[in-house]
Design an enzyme around this catalytic site. Structure first.
Site, PDB file in Angstrom:
ATOM      1  N   GLN A 199      -5.494  -8.718 -10.876  1.00 30.53           N
ATOM      2  CA  GLN A 199      -4.151  -8.343 -11.328  1.00 30.53           C
ATOM      3  C   GLN A 199      -4.151  -7.010 -12.062  1.00 30.53           C
ATOM      4  O   GLN A 199      -3.113  -6.348 -12.150  1.00 30.53           O
ATOM      5  CB  GLN A 199      -3.581  -9.439 -12.236  1.00 30.53           C
ATOM      6  CG  GLN A 199      -3.276 -10.731 -11.521  1.00 30.53           C
ATOM      7  CD  GLN A 199      -2.820 -11.825 -12.484  1.00 30.53           C
ATOM      8  OE1 GLN A 199      -3.259 -11.883 -13.644  1.00 30.53           O
ATOM      9  NE2 GLN A 199      -1.950 -12.706 -12.014  1.00 30.53           N
ATOM     10  N   GLN A 200      -5.309  -6.608 -12.584  1.00 28.60           N
ATOM     11  CA  GLN A 200      -5.385  -5.335 -13.298  1.00 28.60           C
ATOM     12  C   GLN A 200      -5.460  -4.139 -12.346  1.00 28.60           C
ATOM     13  O   GLN A 200      -5.212  -3.010 -12.752  1.00 28.60           O
ATOM     14  CB  GLN A 200      -6.614  -5.325 -14.216  1.00 28.60           C
ATOM     15  CG  GLN A 200      -6.544  -6.337 -15.350  1.00 28.60           C
ATOM     16  CD  GLN A 200      -7.793  -6.314 -16.208  1.00 28.60           C
ATOM     17  OE1 GLN A 200      -8.484  -5.293 -16.291  1.00 28.60           O
ATOM     18  NE2 GLN A 200      -8.098  -7.422 -16.857  1.00 28.60           N
ATOM     19  N   CYS A 201      -5.810  -4.377 -11.096  1.00 29.12           N
ATOM     20  CA  CYS A 201      -5.915  -3.293 -10.118  1.00 29.12           C
ATOM     21  C   CYS A 201      -4.541  -2.901  -9.609  1.00 29.12           C
ATOM     22  O   CYS A 201      -3.658  -3.749  -9.436  1.00 29.12           O
ATOM     23  CB  CYS A 201      -6.800  -3.716  -8.945  1.00 29.12           C
ATOM     24  SG  CYS A 201      -8.498  -4.119  -9.413  1.00 29.12           S
ATOM     25  N   THR A 202      -4.362  -1.612  -9.360  1.00 26.91           N
ATOM     26  CA  THR A 202      -3.120  -1.126  -8.776  1.00 26.91           C
ATOM     27  C   THR A 202      -3.142  -1.406  -7.280  1.00 26.91           C
ATOM     28  O   THR A 202      -3.960  -0.847  -6.544  1.00 26.91           O
ATOM     29  CB  THR A 202      -2.954   0.385  -9.013  1.00 26.91           C
ATOM     30  OG1 THR A 202      -2.962   0.632 -10.421  1.00 26.91           O
ATOM     31  CG2 THR A 202      -1.649   0.883  -8.428  1.00 26.91           C
TER      32      THR A 202
END
Length: 301
Positions: A247-250
């Site tokens: 979820q932290q990845c774009t």
């Protein structure tokens, strides 16, 4: 004035750097000659541009800036190149991923010189942008960590002051807050770009009120442009705290980053060709959705 041998040194005319510069500027000269006589190639070549973020957007903006003849570009990023980057980020290759990965800022700066020749003045600065909601100074090395954050703030402020324009191309929302404040305080033009899964945002932050009124002869009719945080009702916070790694990845469609990067660069070129520069007003939109006051970077003469 006695007759004698004469010599002319033609080596500069056939040097790789000279040939690269001529080739790079050929398209701009053709644009100016055939269609856009008001294109100020010299102004663009003298601009010093700061890119905050050397990821997908940063690489795209840098390459497009080269196309417009911008020769002085500084990258700021603290991340390293990973194996997932080269297919999306055009300034990196597989070799940049080895041995833990090169710092993105340094690798991007080196790649620009490889692409466009030694005439390009490119620098990579490894720096973490301090962010609201991200705590520091609480561990056993808290004093040293706090001193490091202070040093990063001072370095970032100096970089913003030294450059003619800033592109804000970072991943998280809170990482955009401090550069936004610094650009406003130093009256440095700032272009903001962000990506979603199937959407993107490109916007120009407005200057300080005093600069805006001065540019418009102290007229009260001029309106300030908003910024990335103007519609917020809460302060920025750590947006990665309760997110899993995925979820932290774009996550975004591969075709959107080039579009956003190109729009952001075109907006910068348009602004610097406007008589009011950073104080140029935003086009007003009628109720039918059509613009009443748009402006172009250059005209057809």
């Amino acid at each position: 004035n006695k007759p004698g041998p004469r010599s002319i040194d033609l080596r500069p005319l056939v040097s790789p750097s000279h040939l690269a510069r001529q080739a790079n500027d050929l398209n701009l000269r053709l644009m100016k000659w055939r269609a856009l006589p008001s294109l100020d190639v010299e102004k663009l070549s003298q601009l010093k541009v700061l890119l905050l973020g050397a990821g997908t957007l940063g690489c795209g903006v840098a390459r497009t800036l080269l196309g417009w003849g911008v020769r002085q570009i500084t990258f700021v990023d603290s991340g390293r190149v990973s194996y997932s980057n080269p297919v999306r980020q055009s300034l990196f290759g597989i070799d940049d991923c080895m041995d833990g990965g090169k710092y993105k800022a340094v690798a991007a700066a080196e790649s620009l010189v490889t692409v466009a020749g030694p005439d390009v003045k490119s620098e990579g600065v490894v720096l973490s942008i301090p962010m609201p909601g991200h705590s520091f100074g609480g561990g056993k090395d808290g004093i040293a960590e706090a001193a490091g954050v202070k040093k990063d703030v001072e370095r970032l402020h100096a970089l913003v002051e030294e450059h003619d324009a800033v592109f804000l191309l970072t991943d998280t929302r809170e990482s955009r807050w401090l550069p936004t404040v610094m650009a406003l305080a130093t009256n440095t033009p700032l272009i903001n770009a962000a990506l979603g899964l199937d959407s993107w945002l490109v916007m120009r932050h407005g200057p300080h009120s005093s600069a805006l009124y001065a540019a418009n002869n102290n007229s009260s009719d001029c309106q300030r442009l908003g910024c990335y945080f103007c519609s917020d009702v809460v302060a920025p916070e750590n947006s990665t705290r309760d997110r899993t790694l995925d979820q932290q990845c774009t996550v975004t469609r591969p075709g959107l980053a080039p579009i956003a990067a190109s729009m952001a660069t075109e907006l910068l070129v348009a602004m610097f060709h406007h008589p009011l520069g950073n104080c140029a007003p935003a086009p007003e939109m009628r109720r039918d959705g059509n613009s009443t006051g748009s402006y172009n970077p250059v005209d057809d003469g």
